[in-house]
Scaffold this motif. Structure first.
Motif, PDB file in Angstrom:
ATOM      1  N   GLU A   6     -73.438  58.363 -49.158  1.00 14.43           N
ATOM      2  CA  GLU A   6     -74.864  58.854 -48.748  1.00 14.43           C
ATOM      3  C   GLU A   6     -74.423  58.726 -46.901  1.00 14.43           C
ATOM      4  O   GLU A   6     -74.131  57.687 -46.740  1.00 14.43           O
ATOM      5  CB  GLU A   6     -75.875  58.199 -49.700  1.00 14.43           C
ATOM      6  CG  GLU A   6     -75.661  58.301 -51.105  1.00 14.43           C
ATOM      7  CD  GLU A   6     -75.762  57.572 -51.362  1.00 14.43           C
ATOM      8  OE1 GLU A   6     -76.445  58.091 -52.622  1.00 14.43           O
ATOM      9  OE2 GLU A   6     -75.739  56.821 -51.426  1.00 14.43           O
ATOM     10  N   CYS A  22     -73.813  63.599 -48.554  1.00 15.01           N
ATOM     11  CA  CYS A  22     -73.317  62.600 -49.231  1.00 15.01           C
ATOM     12  C   CYS A  22     -72.066  63.562 -49.882  1.00 15.01           C
ATOM     13  O   CYS A  22     -71.661  64.561 -50.025  1.00 15.01           O
ATOM     14  CB  CYS A  22     -73.419  62.491 -50.839  1.00 15.01           C
ATOM     15  SG  CYS A  22     -72.880  61.336 -52.313  1.00 15.01           S
ATOM     16  N   TRP A  36     -79.191  65.195 -55.613  1.00 18.43           N
ATOM     17  CA  TRP A  36     -80.217  63.785 -55.436  1.00 18.43           C
ATOM     18  C   TRP A  36     -80.923  63.477 -56.885  1.00 18.43           C
ATOM     19  O   TRP A  36     -81.951  64.469 -57.190  1.00 18.43           O
ATOM     20  CB  TRP A  36     -80.562  63.782 -54.077  1.00 18.43           C
ATOM     21  CG  TRP A  36     -79.991  64.565 -52.827  1.00 18.43           C
ATOM     22  CD1 TRP A  36     -79.530  65.658 -52.789  1.00 18.43           C
ATOM     23  CD2 TRP A  36     -78.562  63.922 -52.077  1.00 18.43           C
ATOM     24  NE1 TRP A  36     -78.211  65.726 -52.042  1.00 18.43           N
ATOM     25  CE2 TRP A  36     -78.292  64.627 -51.107  1.00 18.43           C
ATOM     26  CE3 TRP A  36     -79.169  62.120 -51.888  1.00 18.43           C
ATOM     27  CZ2 TRP A  36     -77.547  63.709 -50.566  1.00 18.43           C
ATOM     28  CZ3 TRP A  36     -78.163  62.338 -51.077  1.00 18.43           C
ATOM     29  CH2 TRP A  36     -77.342  62.325 -50.378  1.00 18.43           C
ATOM     30  N   TYR A  92     -82.777  57.264 -52.207  1.00 20.21           N
ATOM     31  CA  TYR A  92     -82.237  58.048 -52.552  1.00 20.21           C
ATOM     32  C   TYR A  92     -80.399  58.275 -52.683  1.00 20.21           C
ATOM     33  O   TYR A  92     -80.425  57.908 -52.000  1.00 20.21           O
ATOM     34  CB  TYR A  92     -82.660  59.875 -51.434  1.00 20.21           C
ATOM     35  CG  TYR A  92     -84.146  60.153 -50.925  1.00 20.21           C
ATOM     36  CD1 TYR A  92     -84.825  59.934 -50.761  1.00 20.21           C
ATOM     37  CD2 TYR A  92     -83.820  61.369 -51.628  1.00 20.21           C
ATOM     38  CE1 TYR A  92     -85.760  60.029 -51.035  1.00 20.21           C
ATOM     39  CE2 TYR A  92     -85.415  61.708 -51.704  1.00 20.21           C
ATOM     40  CZ  TYR A  92     -86.959  61.020 -51.000  1.00 20.21           C
ATOM     41  OH  TYR A  92     -87.655  61.763 -50.911  1.00 20.21           O
ATOM     42  N   CYS A  94     -76.933  60.438 -54.478  1.00 17.42           N
ATOM     43  CA  CYS A  94     -76.219  61.235 -54.728  1.00 17.42           C
ATOM     44  C   CYS A  94     -76.168  60.560 -56.587  1.00 17.42           C
ATOM     45  O   CYS A  94     -75.325  60.113 -56.345  1.00 17.42           O
ATOM     46  CB  CYS A  94     -75.380  60.872 -53.655  1.00 17.42           C
ATOM     47  SG  CYS A  94     -74.099  62.548 -53.680  1.00 17.42           S
TER      48      CYS A  94
END
Length: 120
Positions: A6, A22, A36, A92, A94
């Protein structure tokens, strides 16, 4: 071996925008979907947005109209985040459903996570 890498996180003021990327690499035969998730401190990991190989998308209610998930049909998924709010602050991650070469089943793979911080 499969890797998800990412990029694109950072610090932004409320109302601003960020774009996450990503890229999946390795012994990939097929990708069924990418997307995500995010996890804020003290909270469970939650789905943000996903996109299937056919282009169908899913969004959490909290991000509809502000975030857009897309891919480049070359094993890379993006998350365009607009009108960011302090409550969007999280790590966050992926995620991808990938079938490796010489295998018959799909399994989930995860990136290492990227921090998004939205200041008020």
């Amino acid at each position: 071996q499969v890797q998800l890498v990412e990029s694109g996180g950072g610090l932004v003021q409320a109302g601003g925008s960020l774009r996450l990327s990503c890229a999946a690499s390795g012994s990939i035969a097929s990708i069924n979907a990418m997307g995500w998730f995010r996890q804020a401190p003290g909270k469970q990991r939650e789905l943000v947005a996903t996109i299937t190989s056919g282009g169908s998308t899913t969004y959490a209610d909290s991000v509809k109209g502000r975030f857009t998930v897309s891919d480049n049909a070359k094993n890379t998924v993006y998350l365009q985040m607009n009108s960011l709010k302090p409550e969007d602050t999280a790590v966050y991650y992926c995620n991808a459903a990938i079938r490796r070469t010489m295998t018959a089943v799909f399994r989930d793979y995860w990136g290492q996570g990227t921090q998004v911080t939205v200041s008020s």
